[in-house]
Each structure stands twice: as C-alpha cells, then as structure tokens.
Motif scaffolding. Structure first.
Motif, PDB file in Angstrom:
ATOM      1  N   GLN A 220       0.850  -1.196   0.000  1.00 27.62           N
ATOM      2  CA  GLN A 220       0.000   0.000   0.000  1.00 27.62           C
ATOM      3  C   GLN A 220       0.881   1.240   0.000  1.00 27.62           C
ATOM      4  O   GLN A 220       1.902   1.280   0.685  1.00 27.62           O
ATOM      5  CB  GLN A 220      -0.908   0.023   1.229  1.00 27.62           C
ATOM      6  CG  GLN A 220      -1.845   1.213   1.237  1.00 27.62           C
ATOM      7  CD  GLN A 220      -2.860   1.143   2.361  1.00 27.62           C
ATOM      8  OE1 GLN A 220      -2.858   0.214   3.144  1.00 27.62           O
ATOM      9  NE2 GLN A 220      -3.710   2.144   2.430  1.00 27.62           N
ATOM     10  N   CYS A 221       0.491   2.234  -0.771  1.00 21.67           N
ATOM     11  CA  CYS A 221       1.273   3.468  -0.869  1.00 21.67           C
ATOM     12  C   CYS A 221       1.051   4.333   0.369  1.00 21.67           C
ATOM     13  O   CYS A 221      -0.082   4.727   0.658  1.00 21.67           O
ATOM     14  CB  CYS A 221       0.894   4.252  -2.127  1.00 21.67           C
ATOM     15  SG  CYS A 221       1.838   5.779  -2.300  1.00 21.67           S
ATOM     16  N   PRO A 222       2.119   4.646   1.117  1.00 18.37           N
ATOM     17  CA  PRO A 222       1.964   5.502   2.289  1.00 18.37           C
ATOM     18  C   PRO A 222       1.628   6.951   1.926  1.00 18.37           C
ATOM     19  O   PRO A 222       1.128   7.701   2.749  1.00 18.37           O
ATOM     20  CB  PRO A 222       3.320   5.435   2.993  1.00 18.37           C
ATOM     21  CG  PRO A 222       4.213   4.596   2.172  1.00 18.37           C
ATOM     22  CD  PRO A 222       3.470   4.163   0.957  1.00 18.37           C
ATOM     23  N   SER A 223       1.875   7.330   0.685  1.00 12.79           N
ATOM     24  CA  SER A 223       1.649   8.710   0.272  1.00 12.79           C
ATOM     25  C   SER A 223       0.197   8.971  -0.120  1.00 12.79           C
ATOM     26  O   SER A 223      -0.422   9.911   0.345  1.00 12.79           O
ATOM     27  CB  SER A 223       2.580   9.064  -0.885  1.00 12.79           C
ATOM     28  OG  SER A 223       2.425  10.406  -1.248  1.00 12.79           O
ATOM     29  N   CYS A 224      -0.356   8.108  -0.995  1.00  7.14           N
ATOM     30  CA  CYS A 224      -1.720   8.364  -1.498  1.00  7.14           C
ATOM     31  C   CYS A 224      -2.723   7.323  -1.021  1.00  7.14           C
ATOM     32  O   CYS A 224      -3.917   7.470  -1.247  1.00  7.14           O
ATOM     33  CB  CYS A 224      -1.726   8.444  -3.022  1.00  7.14           C
ATOM     34  SG  CYS A 224      -1.371   6.860  -3.843  1.00  7.14           S
ATOM     35  N   GLY A 225      -2.247   6.246  -0.397  1.00  6.32           N
ATOM     36  CA  GLY A 225      -3.147   5.218   0.116  1.00  6.32           C
ATOM     37  C   GLY A 225      -3.574   4.187  -0.911  1.00  6.32           C
ATOM     38  O   GLY A 225      -4.433   3.356  -0.616  1.00  6.32           O
ATOM     39  N   ALA A 226      -3.020   4.222  -2.118  1.00  2.83           N
ATOM     40  CA  ALA A 226      -3.375   3.232  -3.136  1.00  2.83           C
ATOM     41  C   ALA A 226      -3.088   1.837  -2.600  1.00  2.83           C
ATOM     42  O   ALA A 226      -2.025   1.574  -2.048  1.00  2.83           O
ATOM     43  CB  ALA A 226      -2.596   3.478  -4.427  1.00  2.83           C
TER      44      ALA A 226
ATOM     45  N   ARG B 240       5.179   5.431  -9.654  1.00  7.68           N
ATOM     46  CA  ARG B 240       4.834   5.177  -8.252  1.00  7.68           C
ATOM     47  C   ARG B 240       5.436   6.268  -7.379  1.00  7.68           C
ATOM     48  O   ARG B 240       6.480   6.820  -7.706  1.00  7.68           O
ATOM     49  CB  ARG B 240       5.381   3.816  -7.797  1.00  7.68           C
ATOM     50  CG  ARG B 240       5.033   2.664  -8.692  1.00  7.68           C
ATOM     51  CD  ARG B 240       3.532   2.386  -8.677  1.00  7.68           C
ATOM     52  NE  ARG B 240       3.213   1.341  -9.644  1.00  7.68           N
ATOM     53  CZ  ARG B 240       2.383   1.529 -10.659  1.00  7.68           C
ATOM     54  NH1 ARG B 240       1.812   2.684 -10.842  1.00  7.68           N
ATOM     55  NH2 ARG B 240       2.129   0.546 -11.481  1.00  7.68           N
ATOM     56  N   HIS B 241       4.796   6.578  -6.268  1.00  8.17           N
ATOM     57  CA  HIS B 241       5.365   7.526  -5.319  1.00  8.17           C
ATOM     58  C   HIS B 241       6.668   6.953  -4.758  1.00  8.17           C
ATOM     59  O   HIS B 241       6.775   5.738  -4.531  1.00  8.17           O
ATOM     60  CB  HIS B 241       4.397   7.800  -4.161  1.00  8.17           C
ATOM     61  CG  HIS B 241       3.270   8.702  -4.544  1.00  8.17           C
ATOM     62  ND1 HIS B 241       1.974   8.256  -4.652  1.00  8.17           N
ATOM     63  CD2 HIS B 241       3.245  10.026  -4.850  1.00  8.17           C
ATOM     64  CE1 HIS B 241       1.196   9.264  -4.992  1.00  8.17           C
ATOM     65  NE2 HIS B 241       1.940  10.350  -5.120  1.00  8.17           N
ATOM     66  N   VAL B 242       7.619   7.813  -4.519  1.00  5.93           N
ATOM     67  CA  VAL B 242       8.919   7.398  -3.981  1.00  5.93           C
ATOM     68  C   VAL B 242       8.730   6.690  -2.651  1.00  5.93           C
ATOM     69  O   VAL B 242       9.404   5.694  -2.350  1.00  5.93           O
ATOM     70  CB  VAL B 242       9.842   8.636  -3.835  1.00  5.93           C
ATOM     71  CG1 VAL B 242      11.096   8.290  -3.076  1.00  5.93           C
ATOM     72  CG2 VAL B 242      10.178   9.199  -5.201  1.00  5.93           C
TER      73      VAL B 242
END
Length: 175
Positions: free
Chosen positions: A130-136, A152-154
C-alpha cells in the motif's frame, strides 16, 4: 520594502559567521587573496550561514539601484546593518553539518533505491504494498488528486524496498 528587510536579515545572518573561504571574521566583509575588501560574499560563507542570497553586500536587490543604496566597503557593517553581528560561527557550523548529513543521507537513499530498482524487475513488488503517500492499495496505481499516476510515489518504492531487502544485504534497511 519587505524584500529589502529580508535582504538585511540575510546579510546579518551571513556576516555573523566567519568566512571559510577567505577567513574574514564575523562582522567583516570577505576579502580577496591579496587582502582587499570585496562586495561579493563568498559561497562558502553563505552555505555555512545556510543562506543562498544575497550574493553581494548591498541593501537592495535591484539592478537599477542608485549608487547610494550600496554601502561603502569601508563602513563598519555593524553600523550599516544596525546589528552587533555577533559571531555565531560555531552554531552555524553545527547546523551546516546537520544539513550536509541530511543531504548525504538523501543521496545514499537515492542510490539505494536506484540499485534496488535496477537489480531486478520490481513492478510487482512495488504494486504489492500500500502506498503511504496516497493510500493506493495492493495492485492499484498511485494517485494524485484522484488521477492515476504513471509512476509510483517514492515513498511506496521505499516501503516495498524496505520490506524486500534481506537484512544482511549490503543495502539492508539501515538507512
């Protein structure tokens, strides 16, 4: 007017440290190799103070300024800036070291990320967390304001990397 006030504050910050380039003490202007006073403030002094601007000892940052806006190189900067220009070189040195360590850590993290991404196909691994930045969620593309991103977010890459690198690897999670 606000820009001139900020410029004065920055000049005080820069002139409150000893110049590592030419050795000019706090409250004195930078010098040439032959000892002459110069209007240019050395980059090493600005970096030590943590300020990029101004680059010159002038009270206004206007290319069309009248000559009287530039203080004389022979006037005492403490009088011109109406400040004691107390030497804060030691404090600035400690702060500079912290900034430099943070930059080095960021460079090391970028290198670690680059190594990890290039060592094998990582798309599935990145998509599995799960992406910690956007929650994807797992299997979803990262988003920016609801719009899917191509990359993808860094933070997501770092999270996937931290979860997949063996602790005994040379790039283990000791970042």
């Amino acid at each position: 007017m606000r820009e001139a006030a900020q410029r004065r504050i920055n000049l005080i910050g820069i002139l409150s440290v000893r110049c590592p380039h030419c050795g000019a003490p706090a409250a004195q202007l930078c010098r040439t190799p032959k000892g002459g006073v110069v209007r240019t403030l050395h980059g090493a002094r600005r970096a030590l103070a943590g300020l990029h601007d101004p680059k010159e000892y002038a009270l206004q940052d206007d290319y069309y300024r009248p000559d009287n806006d530039e203080p004389s190189l022979h006037d005492d900067p403490r009088r011109v800036l109406n400040d004691d220009l107390v030497d804060r070189t030691e404090q600035a040195s400690r702060e500079h070291e912290v900034r430099e360590r943070a930059k080095a850590a960021a460079r090391a993290q970028r290198a670690r990320r680059e190594w990890w991404l290039n060592s094998s196909m990582r798309e599935e691994t990145v998509l599995s967390v799960q992406c910690p930045s956007c929650g994807a969620g797992s299997g979803e593309a990262c988003r920016d304001g609801g719009k899917p991103l191509r990359r993808r977010h860094v933070e997501r890459v770092d999270h996937a990397m931290d979860n997949s690198i063996a602790p005994d690897s040379p790039w283990g999670s000791g970042h």
